[in-house]
Scaffold this motif. Structure first.
Motif: not given
Length: 265
Positions: A196-201, A219-225
């Motif tokens: 999900a996070t990669h799709a957002l980015v 919760r993308c704020r955790y661990g997302c570079t």
């Protein structure tokens, strides 16, 4: 006890007291106004592309002794879980008939809250399915429509615990561990959060993903570079690749997604 156990015990007691109040077994609720707060759940870990590639590569080499799972099966389980954004039980419950190679869709049947959904996938993922099914046929595994897509060496659906134990070995061999102080190490379920996070980015609009009937919370704020400080509600799974299908205002819409799978395969 732990904060989590205190919260669970308190919640159960509150439920019992509400039941007693409704039946007039007690006249008032003796619970204090200040009640234990729900503890923070496991902190999602977002794998980088290089870490994903390391996981998939190590899935073929991690075995040091006898295992009920072929390395090729273990790798395919991890790849499909990430590429379709599935829960691990959803991956293991897939049957051959659930994969439509012509329409490039997978049916996820009666998952969380007994809901089913359709997950689209792109040409790259289609190629992976074709290669894996051909490999299954070559080693003599059941490829009939009613069979499970993923089978162990004995022709039985893999046990979730076995897959998770194997994943822990693979993750350690890949040298992947947390550096943010969180207690729990990266999990197989974090492949879904990573998807999900990669799709957002890659350009998927977070507002489009938000929906009242929550299927997953990331919760993308955790661990997302990258700076993606949002909470995302995903009602429909979608595939990182050629297109995504989302449910929004009771309509299905297709949106382009720029992320490629080249760097993780």
């Amino acid at each position: 006890g732990s904060v989590e156990m205190v919260f669970i015990t308190s919640s159960r007691l509150i439920g019992l007291l509400k039941w007693a109040l409704a039946r007039e077994y007690i006249q008032s609720n003796p619970m204090p106004v200040d009640r234990p707060q729900r503890p923070e759940g496991p902190r999602p870990y977002i794998y980088s592309n290089s870490e994903l590639k390391a996981l998939f590569d190590n899935a073929l080499t991690y075995q040091r002794g006898k295992s009920s799972l072929y390395p090729e099966t273990m790798r395919a389980v991890l790849q499909v879980t990430y590429m379709l954004g599935l829960r691990i039980n959803e991956t293991l419950n897939l049957r051959t008939s659930d994969i439509n190679l012509s329409n490039q869709t997978a049916i996820i049947k009666e998952s969380k809250f007994y809901k089913s959904r359709v997950v689209p996938f792109n040409e790259q993922v289609r190629g992976l399915f074709v290669s894996y099914i051909e490999w299954k046929s070559n080693v003599g595994q059941d490829c009939s429509e009613g069979s499970y897509l993923f089978l162990n060496k004995y022709g039985v659906r893999p046990n979730r615990d076995t897959v998770e134990v194997n994943f822990t070995k693979i993750r350690r061999d890949a040298g992947i561990k947390r550096a943010d102080g969180a207690g729990m190490q990266p999990r197989i379920h974090d492949l879904r959060h990573t998807f999900a996070t990669h799709a957002l980015v890659s350009g998927v609009d977070a507002k489009t993903l938000c929906y009242s009937k929550t299927d997953c919370v990331v919760r993308c704020r955790y661990g997302c570079t990258q700076t993606v400080a949002v909470t995302v509600h995903i009602p429909w799974s979608y595939t990182v690749g050629s297109y995504v299908r989302l449910s929004f205002n009771d309509r299905q819409v297709a949106k382009p997604c720029k992320q490629s799978l080249r760097n993780v395969l």
